[in-house]
Scaffold this active site. Sequence first.
Site, PDB file in Angstrom:
ATOM      1  N   HIS A  61       0.837  -1.194   0.000  1.00 10.30           N
ATOM      2  CA  HIS A  61       0.000   0.000   0.000  1.00 10.30           C
ATOM      3  C   HIS A  61       0.876   1.250   0.000  1.00 10.30           C
ATOM      4  O   HIS A  61       2.039   1.208   0.402  1.00 10.30           O
ATOM      5  CB  HIS A  61      -0.922  -0.011   1.211  1.00 10.30           C
ATOM      6  CG  HIS A  61      -2.024  -1.017   1.109  1.00 10.30           C
ATOM      7  ND1 HIS A  61      -3.041  -1.093   2.018  1.00 10.30           N
ATOM      8  CD2 HIS A  61      -2.263  -1.985   0.193  1.00 10.30           C
ATOM      9  CE1 HIS A  61      -3.870  -2.057   1.671  1.00 10.30           C
ATOM     10  NE2 HIS A  61      -3.414  -2.624   0.571  1.00 10.30           N
ATOM     11  N   GLU A  94       0.841   3.821   1.915  1.00 11.90           N
ATOM     12  CA  GLU A  94       1.316   4.183   3.246  1.00 11.90           C
ATOM     13  C   GLU A  94       2.486   3.298   3.669  1.00 11.90           C
ATOM     14  O   GLU A  94       3.431   3.763   4.309  1.00 11.90           O
ATOM     15  CB  GLU A  94       0.179   4.065   4.270  1.00 11.90           C
ATOM     16  CG  GLU A  94      -1.041   4.921   3.951  1.00 11.90           C
ATOM     17  CD  GLU A  94      -2.062   4.221   3.069  1.00 11.90           C
ATOM     18  OE1 GLU A  94      -3.237   4.644   3.093  1.00 11.90           O
ATOM     19  OE2 GLU A  94      -1.726   3.259   2.339  1.00 11.90           O
ATOM     20  N   CYS A 147      -2.336  -0.622   7.403  1.00 13.05           N
ATOM     21  CA  CYS A 147      -1.570   0.627   7.288  1.00 13.05           C
ATOM     22  C   CYS A 147      -1.798   1.523   8.501  1.00 13.05           C
ATOM     23  O   CYS A 147      -0.870   2.188   8.970  1.00 13.05           O
ATOM     24  CB  CYS A 147      -1.929   1.359   6.007  1.00 13.05           C
ATOM     25  SG  CYS A 147      -1.341   0.497   4.520  1.00 13.05           S
TER      26      CYS A 147
END
Length: 152
Positions: free
Chosen positions: A83, A85, A114
């Site tokens: 992801h 993040e 995350c």
Amino acid sequence: MDGAGRERPSWDEYFMEIARVAAKRSTCLRRQVGAVAVRDKQILATGYNGAPAGLAHCSEVGCVRAKLGIPSGERHELCRGLHAEQNLIIQAAVHGVAISGATVYCTFHPCVVCSKMLINAGIARIVFAGEYPDRLADEMLQEAGVELTRIP
């Protein structure tokens, strides 16, 4: 050109726009996400979602989650990609940049995985644009005292 009559974006709008540009680097077939960590109006790190460095991108080999019919927000472990993040945190670590106390701008609300990472990284504030179907993420961020701000 003096810029008279034009409205400057707020700092939140400015950094969110940079997160949107980061999202354009995404190789995910389902959702393009970008993230930017900022402290004292300075960019610390950026990230976008995609396969680990050096591995084939989903845009090249297809989406495992789509093939298995997995809905958004479920079974995060069944994905080739990181992801935005996660990539942001990794990039900061690789380059020795402390992000504790920073604000993270995300094009979507972070998922629970995350969110847990951002909490442990010491992120003070998250500014996001789009929603993500993960109530536990929101609950954990609120419990940790992370300030959440949604902007369009």
